[in-house]
Design an enzyme around this catalytic site. Structure first.
Site, short mmCIF file in Angstrom:
data_model
loop_
_atom_site.label_atom_id
_atom_site.label_comp_id
_atom_site.label_asym_id
_atom_site.label_seq_id
_atom_site.Cartn_x
_atom_site.Cartn_y
_atom_site.Cartn_z
N TYR A 1 0.83 -1.21 0.00
CA TYR A 1 0.00 0.00 0.00
C TYR A 1 0.86 1.25 0.00
O TYR A 1 1.91 1.30 0.64
CB TYR A 1 -0.87 0.01 1.25
CG TYR A 1 -1.72 1.27 1.38
CD1 TYR A 1 -2.92 1.38 0.68
CD2 TYR A 1 -1.31 2.33 2.18
CE1 TYR A 1 -3.68 2.52 0.78
CE2 TYR A 1 -2.08 3.48 2.28
CZ TYR A 1 -3.27 3.58 1.58
OH TYR A 1 -4.03 4.70 1.68
N TRP B 1 1.13 5.70 -1.60
CA TRP B 1 0.79 6.71 -2.61
C TRP B 1 1.75 6.72 -3.79
O TRP B 1 1.46 7.29 -4.81
CB TRP B 1 0.73 8.09 -1.96
CG TRP B 1 -0.65 8.40 -1.50
CD1 TRP B 1 -1.41 7.64 -0.67
CD2 TRP B 1 -1.43 9.55 -1.84
NE1 TRP B 1 -2.63 8.24 -0.47
CE2 TRP B 1 -2.65 9.42 -1.16
CE3 TRP B 1 -1.20 10.67 -2.63
CZ2 TRP B 1 -3.67 10.38 -1.27
CZ3 TRP B 1 -2.21 11.61 -2.73
CH2 TRP B 1 -3.43 11.47 -2.06
N1 LIG Z 1 -1.77 8.11 12.62
C1 LIG Z 1 -2.16 8.19 11.37
N2 LIG Z 1 -1.60 7.42 10.43
C2 LIG Z 1 -1.98 7.52 9.15
C3 LIG Z 1 -3.00 8.43 8.77
C4 LIG Z 1 -3.60 9.23 9.77
O1 LIG Z 1 -4.50 10.04 9.52
N3 LIG Z 1 -3.13 9.10 11.06
N4 LIG Z 1 -3.38 8.51 7.46
C5 LIG Z 1 -3.22 7.32 6.66
C6 LIG Z 1 -3.46 7.58 5.25
S1 LIG Z 1 -4.98 8.28 4.90
C7 LIG Z 1 -2.60 7.24 4.27
S2 LIG Z 1 -3.11 7.39 2.65
C8 LIG Z 1 -1.28 6.65 4.56
C9 LIG Z 1 -0.17 7.10 3.60
O2 LIG Z 1 0.88 6.23 3.66
P1 LIG Z 1 1.91 6.03 2.44
O3 LIG Z 1 1.23 6.21 1.14
O4 LIG Z 1 2.63 4.76 2.67
O5 LIG Z 1 2.89 7.26 2.68
P2 LIG Z 1 3.92 8.00 1.75
O6 LIG Z 1 4.82 8.76 2.65
O7 LIG Z 1 3.20 8.78 0.71
O8 LIG Z 1 4.76 6.81 1.11
C10 LIG Z 1 5.00 6.68 -0.25
C11 LIG Z 1 6.39 6.06 -0.43
O9 LIG Z 1 6.55 5.71 -1.79
C12 LIG Z 1 7.84 6.14 -2.24
N5 LIG Z 1 7.72 6.38 -3.69
C13 LIG Z 1 7.20 7.45 -4.32
N6 LIG Z 1 7.25 7.30 -5.65
C14 LIG Z 1 7.79 6.08 -5.89
C15 LIG Z 1 8.11 5.35 -7.08
O10 LIG Z 1 7.90 5.80 -8.20
N7 LIG Z 1 8.65 4.11 -6.92
C16 LIG Z 1 8.93 3.58 -5.69
N8 LIG Z 1 9.44 2.36 -5.64
N9 LIG Z 1 8.65 4.26 -4.55
C17 LIG Z 1 8.09 5.49 -4.65
C18 LIG Z 1 8.13 7.39 -1.45
O11 LIG Z 1 9.52 7.66 -1.42
C19 LIG Z 1 7.52 7.03 -0.08
O12 LIG Z 1 8.44 6.42 0.75
O13 LIG Z 1 -0.92 6.96 5.91
C20 LIG Z 1 -1.91 6.56 6.85
N10 LIG Z 1 -1.41 6.71 8.21
N1 LIG Z 2 -0.87 18.50 2.76
C1 LIG Z 2 -1.34 17.26 2.77
N2 LIG Z 2 -2.60 17.02 2.33
C2 LIG Z 2 -3.10 15.74 2.36
C3 LIG Z 2 -2.33 14.65 2.82
C4 LIG Z 2 -1.02 14.94 3.31
O1 LIG Z 2 -0.29 14.03 3.75
N3 LIG Z 2 -0.57 16.23 3.26
N4 LIG Z 2 -2.87 13.37 2.80
C5 LIG Z 2 -4.00 13.12 1.93
C6 LIG Z 2 -4.70 11.88 2.27
S1 LIG Z 2 -3.95 10.41 1.86
C7 LIG Z 2 -5.92 11.85 2.84
S2 LIG Z 2 -6.67 10.33 3.11
C8 LIG Z 2 -6.63 13.08 3.20
C9 LIG Z 2 -7.19 12.95 4.62
O2 LIG Z 2 -8.11 13.94 4.90
P1 LIG Z 2 -8.77 14.00 6.38
O3 LIG Z 2 -8.89 12.64 6.91
O4 LIG Z 2 -9.98 14.82 6.33
O5 LIG Z 2 -7.66 14.83 7.13
P2 LIG Z 2 -6.96 14.87 8.55
O6 LIG Z 2 -5.95 15.94 8.38
O7 LIG Z 2 -6.53 13.54 9.02
O8 LIG Z 2 -8.09 15.36 9.52
C10 LIG Z 2 -8.72 16.61 9.32
C11 LIG Z 2 -9.24 17.15 10.60
O9 LIG Z 2 -10.30 16.37 11.10
C12 LIG Z 2 -10.50 16.72 12.45
N5 LIG Z 2 -10.90 15.55 13.22
C13 LIG Z 2 -10.17 14.46 13.54
N6 LIG Z 2 -10.92 13.58 14.26
C14 LIG Z 2 -12.15 14.15 14.39
C15 LIG Z 2 -13.38 13.75 14.99
O10 LIG Z 2 -13.51 12.67 15.58
N7 LIG Z 2 -14.43 14.60 14.89
C16 LIG Z 2 -14.34 15.80 14.24
N8 LIG Z 2 -15.43 16.56 14.17
N9 LIG Z 2 -13.20 16.19 13.67
C17 LIG Z 2 -12.13 15.38 13.72
C18 LIG Z 2 -9.22 17.32 12.97
O11 LIG Z 2 -9.45 18.67 13.25
C19 LIG Z 2 -8.29 17.18 11.79
O12 LIG Z 2 -7.40 18.26 11.75
O13 LIG Z 2 -5.75 14.18 3.18
C20 LIG Z 2 -5.01 14.27 1.97
N10 LIG Z 2 -4.37 15.55 1.93
MO LIG Z 3 -5.11 8.68 2.65
#
Ligand SMILES: Nc1nc2c(c(=O)[nH]1)N[C@H]1C(S)=C(S)[C@@H](COP(=O)(O)OP(=O)(O)OC[C@H]3O[C@@H](n4cnc5c(=O)[nH]c(N)nc54)[C@H](O)[C@@H]3O)O[C@H]1N2
Ligand SMILES: Nc1nc2c(c(=O)[nH]1)N[C@H]1C(S)=C(S)[C@@H](COP(=O)(O)OP(=O)(O)OC[C@H]3O[C@@H](n4cnc5c(=O)[nH]c(N)nc54)[C@H](O)[C@@H]3O)O[C@H]1N2
Ligand SMILES: [Mo]
Length: 765
Positions: free
Chosen positions: A109, A111
């Site tokens: 998994y 991005w």
């Molecule tokens: N506590 C907490 N944890 C969370 C979340 C949260 O809200 N709270 N959010 C979750 C969510 S929504 C998400 S989507 C995940 C994201 O988790 P990930 O998608 O695993 O995070 P990234 O840091 O985007 O990791 C992408 C990796 O791919 C590598 N990469 C980029 N391009 C390429 C390529 O072309 N080839 C290869 N081989 N590698 C490449 C980058 O160097 C990087 O290390 O994290 C989750 N974790």
């Molecule tokens: N710059 C930047 N943008 C991103 C990403 C990133 O890594 N960097 N990641 C992307 C990805 S993979 C995803 S999935 C999306 C995620 O998008 P979201 O899941 O919407 O984003 P978060 O930043 O995890 O949370 C947004 C806000 O939700 C509120 N929140 C958290 N828990 C609760 C709750 O229980 N109740 C209420 N009412 N509010 C709550 C908090 O204020 C938090 O700051 O963002 C995307 N956008």
């Molecule tokens: Mo995500």
């Protein structure tokens, strides 16, 4: 001539500069470009590139499985490509022959990069299918609970996302925009697959100019981008939104403000829900006073808000974060229920949204095209896990798990192949993952950088970055298709993931199946040409590949159209039914009720999370930790850039805290503190702010994991050493990252240096 590149954080213009590296500039057509991507070629990142294939010394000297507990602390030996590829292919072959393909985890998994062909996840999945199959993952960390529950009750998350009422429609018609979890505009800097034009800041500004009132419900005040000051803030305890929404529904019902005609015509099961709402079934009427006790929102505020919602054109929105929690299905089910009671679904400016602000695409008026996609081939074997159950799978082979009404068992994994993701960023309870990670014989990782995951692999193969290869940029509901032209030569000996997998496939006897005799250039024109007829059928005539590649951009904005979500269904529910069992919105779902799950009954229900600020539970760890997405990077990507560093304090992450909580602990602005619970400990710098409610603290995700090998103390501020690795429910098995209690104290003792951005040790064999 200017060429372009597309990334998850925006389109950038690439300008050649003499002999040096080209300059990246914001795309001239983008009104709100993100600075994140300007740093893609920064020397601070270049320093961390994987330059040569590398093998963990113990693995190389003594074979698979040797000293697996030393993954992450053993040195690496750099080797020639041919040797690395021979070893990797040999190990894949050994494992599939002696343990079967169901012992290879290729879920992988993450991005990875934008660009449709060099999409590492698609590449690794295609390769492993060609090699006979692998255990895959389903769903995402983003939307685990929502993806599973929504198709049963209204429509899939994909359908809804592509059909959100657009910002222009909202500006024209929406009078009251009520958002649970705000509209986190920092997150709309990005889009999976790339952003062409950033649309969310202008969308919100347009609504404000048109007089829309904003209500921000949640623990954080400044969570509405530039309109935060105009938004009325209703502070609500984390993970209690379902209770609050139930009380809003109770007011609508008891004051006869609900739309019975809409409920009859477009929904089923309201009559099964009412006895729960009124307390006839459980003796607990879901009154504003009941919800005040749970959420901390005054009963009077709830009554007032319900009346205002019923007397205006109202859009209800929920953030994605809300379903990344224990019982995360419930707020999503409940917002649909509440919007149905208001009867405004399908009307311009009314109804519900599931993620305005979460990414750039939500609310876009750009057209949806059929973009080029690389086939991942047919799954070689049927085995899968819900994505966030990886540690469970590794630790409990053969154990059963439930998913979407079925029971399955975890496979026994001997080999992990990861490309394009960072599990030591994304998974919860990283100390548990560290234990689970010792289980497989071998871990192979393709990476661009020496990430925490690369450092914990046995075989690391260096991959190129987007700017080092040609690709096609095209993402859902974005305004342009972009010819992404190679701008710089590969770092060191890095190769494209495609080239790596083609070589491995060759060695495993499935070269032709994987590559079909094409090189990368051949694939680009083939994928592009394949999608032309699909779009022609939808009235969009794309130029031929040569023209596209020469011009560099295809502008899709002439096809923009205002959107109202679910308008077709609401106009004629009989002839345009939904994909649910009844064809209608299911306020009660017979199907989900039939699954017989204690933690996901047949209608939206308040169930206390396993950890929260509720009575009695929060005594040892009295602070609810939010771990939201970082404003200055994408997850862990580009964390070493100067831009990301600008959001840290002397290299450590910031933890946001209310003045009351800081005073109670005698903490001062900028002080280094330790966040801790039974699962782990990490350091961060305190930022005291009234923008977060008392009892709640916030630490962004994405700091590169940096544990002290002896004490386990995480030194950089990675919150996933604290978070909970438990499923949202037995329905979805979604991740519950936002359900987490901690305590915070001043850090005593000498401060350990941050070593996250150090290269691993190298040795000779
Ligand atoms: N506590 C907490 N944890 C969370 C979340 C949260 O809200 N709270 N959010 C979750 C969510 S929504 C998400 S989507 C995940 C994201 O988790 P990930 O998608 O695993 O995070 P990234 O840091 O985007 O990791 C992408 C990796 O791919 C590598 N990469 C980029 N391009 C390429 C390529 O072309 N080839 C290869 N081989 N590698 C490449 C980058 O160097 C990087 O290390 O994290 C989750 N974790
Ligand atoms: N710059 C930047 N943008 C991103 C990403 C990133 O890594 N960097 N990641 C992307 C990805 S993979 C995803 S999935 C999306 C995620 O998008 P979201 O899941 O919407 O984003 P978060 O930043 O995890 O949370 C947004 C806000 O939700 C509120 N929140 C958290 N828990 C609760 C709750 O229980 N109740 C209420 N009412 N509010 C709550 C908090 O204020 C938090 O700051 O963002 C995307 N956008
Ligand atoms: Mo995500």
């Amino acid at each position: 001539m200017t060429s372009y590149t597309l990334s998850h954080w925006g389109t950038y213009e690439v300008e050649p500069r003499g002999n040096g590296l080209p300059a990246l500039k914001p795309f001239g057509r983008d009104r709100d470009p993100s600075p994140i991507g300007l740093y893609q070629l920064d020397p601070a990142l270049d320093r961390l590139r994987v330059r040569r294939p590398a093998i963990r010394k113990n693995w190389l000297d003594h074979g698979p499985g040797t000293a697996a507990e030393r993954r992450g602390s053993d040195p690496f030996v750099e080797v020639e490509w041919d040797l690395a590829l021979d070893l990797a292919a040999g190990e894949i072959d050994r494992v599939r022959t002696s343990h079967g393909n169901a012992s290879i985890f290729g879920g992988s998994y993450g991005w990875s990069s934008a660009g449709r062909f060099h999409h590492a996840q698609s590449q690794v999945h295609r390769f492993l299918n060609a090699a006979g199959g692998y255990v895959r993952h389903v769903d995402s960390y983003s939307l685990g609970a929502a993806n599973v529950v929504l198709p049963h009750i209204v429509a899939s998350m994909d359908e809804l996302m592509a059909g959100h009422s657009s910002w222009d429609t909202l500006a024209a018609h929406c009078e009251l925009f009520v958002s649970f979890g705000g509209v986190p505009v920092k997150n709309a800097q990005i889009n999976a697959g790339g952003v062409a034009l950033h649309g969310v800041p202008a969308g919100l500004a347009g609504m404000r100019a048109a007089g829309t009132r904003f209500v921000n419900i949640g623990p954080v005040r400044d969570n509405f981008g530039a309109v935060s000051d105009a938004a009325e803030w209703i502070a609500c305890r984390p993970n209690t939104d379902t209770a609050l929404m139930l009380a809003l529904a109770w007011v609508l019902y008891s004051e006869d403000l609900h739309d019975e005609a809409f409920l009859d015509r477009c929904c089923t099961g309201f009559e099964n829900f009412v006895p729960y709402l009124t307390g006839a079934t459980d003796g607990v009427p879901k009154t504003p006073e009941w919800a005040e006790e749970i959420s901390g929102v005054p009963a009077g505020t709830i009554v007032d808000l319900a009346r205002r919602m019923a007397s205006a054109r109202t859009m209800l929105n929920v953030s994605w974060s809300m379903q990344r929690a224990s019982h995360g299905e419930q707020p999503y089910w409940m917002v649909v229920t509440l919007a149905a009671m208001l009867g405004q679904i399908g009307k311009p400016g009314g109804g519900f949204g599931v993620g305005y602000g979460a990414a750039n695409l939500v609310g876009s008026a750009h057209t949806r095209i059929k973009g080029p996609t690389l086939s991942q081939l047919k799954p070689g074997i049927p085995d899968f896990i819900p994505v966030a159950r990886i540690a469970d799978m590794l630790l409990n082979p053969g154990a059963p798990f439930t998913y979407n009404g079925k029971t399955q068992t975890y496979p026994d994994i001997h080999l992990i192949y990861w490309a394009g993701g960072n599990p030591f960023h994304h998974h919860q309870d990283l100390n548990r993952l560290l234990k689970a990670w010792q289980k497989p014989d071998t871990v192979i990782v393709n990476e661009q950088y020496w990430t925490p995951t690369a450092k914990r692999a046995d075989i690391v193969l260096p991959a190129t970055i987007s700017l080092e290869r040609d690709d096609i940029g095209s993402a859902t509901l974005e305004a342009f298709i972009v010819a992404m032209k190679q701008a710089v030569p590969p770092a060191g000996e890095a190769r494209d993931d495609y080239a790596i997998f083609a070589e491995l496939a060759e060695r495993l006897g499935c070269g032709e199946t994987f590559s079909e005799g094409l090189d990368a250039t051949g694939w680009l024109s083939r994928l592009y040409e394949e999608c032309r007829p699909l779009n022609r059928a939808r009235g969009l005539d794309l130029p031929d590949f040569e023209t596209f590649w020469r011009d560099g951009l295809i502008d899709l904005t002439p096809l923009d159209q205002p959107v109202t979500m679910l308008a077709d269904f609401v106009a004629d529910p009989e002839r345009k039914p939904l994909g649910t069992p009844s064809g209608k919105i299911e306020i009660f779902s017979q199907r989900i009720a039939g699954f017989g799950l204690d933690d996901c009954p047949g209608h939206a229900t308040w169930m206390a999370p396993v950890e929260w600020l509720g009575a009695g539970l929060a005594t040892r760890y009295p602070l609810h930790l939010l771990t939201d997405q970082p404003a200055r990077r994408l997850h862990s990507q580009l964390d070493a850039s100067p831009h990301s560093a600008g959001g840290k304090s002397n290299g450590r992450e910031l933890v946001y805290m209310n003045p009351r909580d800081a005073a109670q602990r005698g903490l001062e602005q900028g002080q280094i503190v330790e966040l801790f619970n039974d699962r782990g400990r990490c350091l961060a710098a305190v930022t005291i702010t009234g923008d977060i409610m008392p009892g709640v603290v916030r630490l962004n995700t994405g700091a590169w994991f940096d544990p002290d090998p002896v004490t386990g103390l995480e030194k950089h501020g990675n919150p996933n050493v604290l978070t909970l690795d438990m499923p949202a429910s037995g329905l979805s098995q979604g991740c519950s990252a936002q359900t987490c209690l901690v305590e915070i104290a001043a850090f005593a003792g000498p401060l350990p240096p941050v070593t996250a951005f150090c290269l691993p040790d190298f040795a000779t064999s």
